[in-house]
Write an enzyme that holds these catalytic residues in place. Structure first.
Site, short mmCIF file in Angstrom:
data_model
loop_
_atom_site.label_atom_id
_atom_site.label_comp_id
_atom_site.label_asym_id
_atom_site.label_seq_id
_atom_site.Cartn_x
_atom_site.Cartn_y
_atom_site.Cartn_z
N SER A 1 8.83 -24.06 37.05
CA SER A 1 9.08 -23.11 38.14
C SER A 1 10.52 -22.65 38.11
CB SER A 1 8.75 -23.75 39.49
OG SER A 1 9.13 -22.90 40.55
N SER B 1 3.43 -21.66 38.27
CA SER B 1 4.57 -22.27 38.93
C SER B 1 4.22 -22.93 40.27
CB SER B 1 5.68 -21.24 39.16
OG SER B 1 5.28 -20.27 40.12
N LYS C 1 6.81 -18.83 46.32
CA LYS C 1 7.22 -20.23 46.22
C LYS C 1 7.06 -20.87 47.60
CE LYS C 1 8.90 -19.44 42.01
NZ LYS C 1 8.24 -19.97 40.78
N SER D 1 1.18 -16.85 37.47
CA SER D 1 1.69 -17.95 36.64
C SER D 1 1.28 -19.29 37.22
CB SER D 1 3.22 -17.87 36.55
OG SER D 1 3.80 -18.20 37.80
#
Length: 307
Positions: A255, A91, A146, A89
């Site tokens: 996100s 994010s 992340k 993705s």
């Protein structure tokens, strides 16, 4: 429990090893005796082809013997050293793009078994600014990636799309750290990133010793009503508990991270992202006849160490 592929690889490796061991322990001596008896009858030493013809090894055992060392090496490397991941993705834009393939250093924080993820050996503690893969707390079978923003004891504030960080007071006899703004300056738009048709603003941050860039969508209002609410704090403020960490994506308005579902336990950490080894472009016209999963090109300039 670890993800499906780790369990599957472990089971297949064990099965191949057991078959190989059983053949070597119980079948091979009988084959050797059969060859010895034939050589004694013929009063001559047989060559390799003749021995194989007289006492052939079973196909399954032969296959297990050939693949077990390879599977064992892959399992050890994937479990304790490095594991490949694909970025699915946007994010983590602009640091990581969809289509990036990365290596995650599994021994950065601890060594864990591949099935139950029990800690075998503690290595280093996570640091602010690390990009890490972890098991999503609400669905541990899913891997997320992340950036670590808050360590245990940190006070995190995300207010009006500005990040503030206040480290814990280590020694009460000294002046305690104050909350400080993390975002620094607007980045020159040499490359413009979009969310749909909306151009995103680009900023530079420093978390710990790591300088990195983030993206902010000026058309999106703060989503504070969806934030994870911690008891005793403001709606846009969190204090990281001991043994847990606070994660955020670099693409701040695209996100799903700790702001919305809370903290990540240390046991959920998988490893630290260290290298982009391949990056595929996936841009394709809607009228294209090719499937979406087929790359349209390679982003060679993106290969290298993760910042």
């Amino acid at each position: 429990m670890a993800n499906f592929y780790s369990v599957l690889l472990t089971v297949i490796t064990l099965a191949a090893g057991i078959i190989w061991w059983y053949d070597a322990r119980y079948k091979k001596p009988a084959r050797k005796q059969r060859v010895a008896d034939e050589e004694q009858r013929l009063q001559q030493e047989l060559d390799a082809q003749a021995r194989e013809r007289i006492a052939p090894q079973g196909k399954i055992a032969e296959f297990a013997q050939s693949v077990f060392p390879i599977l064992l090496i892959i399992l050890l490397v994937r479990t304790f050293l490095y594991e490949p991941f694909r970025i699915p993705s946007a994010s983590m834009m602009p640091t990581m793009l969809a289509g990036d393939f990365i290596l995650v250093e599994k021994f950065s924080y601890s060594l864990r078994d591949p099935v139950w993820r029990t800690e075998l050996l503690e290595m280093n503690k996570p640091e602010r600014g690390d990009i890490a893969v972890f098991k999503y707390p609400l669905a541990p079978e899913v891997d997320y990636i992340k950036r670590i923003i808050g360590l245990p004891g940190d006070r995190i504030i995300y207010r009006n799309k500005t990040l503030y960080l206040e480290p814990p007071c280590v020694n009460e006899s000294t002046t305690c750290p104050q909350a400080r703004v993390i975002r620094e300056n607007v980045k020159e738009q040499d490359i413009v990133y979009f969310s749909g048709s909306q151009p995103l603003e680009r900023y530079r941050e420093q978390i710990g010793d790591i300088h990195h860039e983030i993206l902010v969508d000026p058309s999106v209002a703060p989503r504070t009503r969806f934030y994870f609410q911690q008891d005793g704090t403001a709606i846009d403020e969190w204090i990281v508990p001991q043994g847990e960490y606070f994660f955020m994506g670099d693409n701040r308005d695209n996100s799903e991270d700790s702001r919305y579902w809370g903290f990540v336990p240390e046991d959920n950490l998988v490893g630290r992202a260290v290298f982009i080894w391949m990056s595929f472009e996936m841009d394709r016209d809607r009228d294209s006849l090719l499937p979406d999963w087929i790359p349209t090109g390679v982003r060679w300039a993106r290969l290298g160490q993760v910042q």
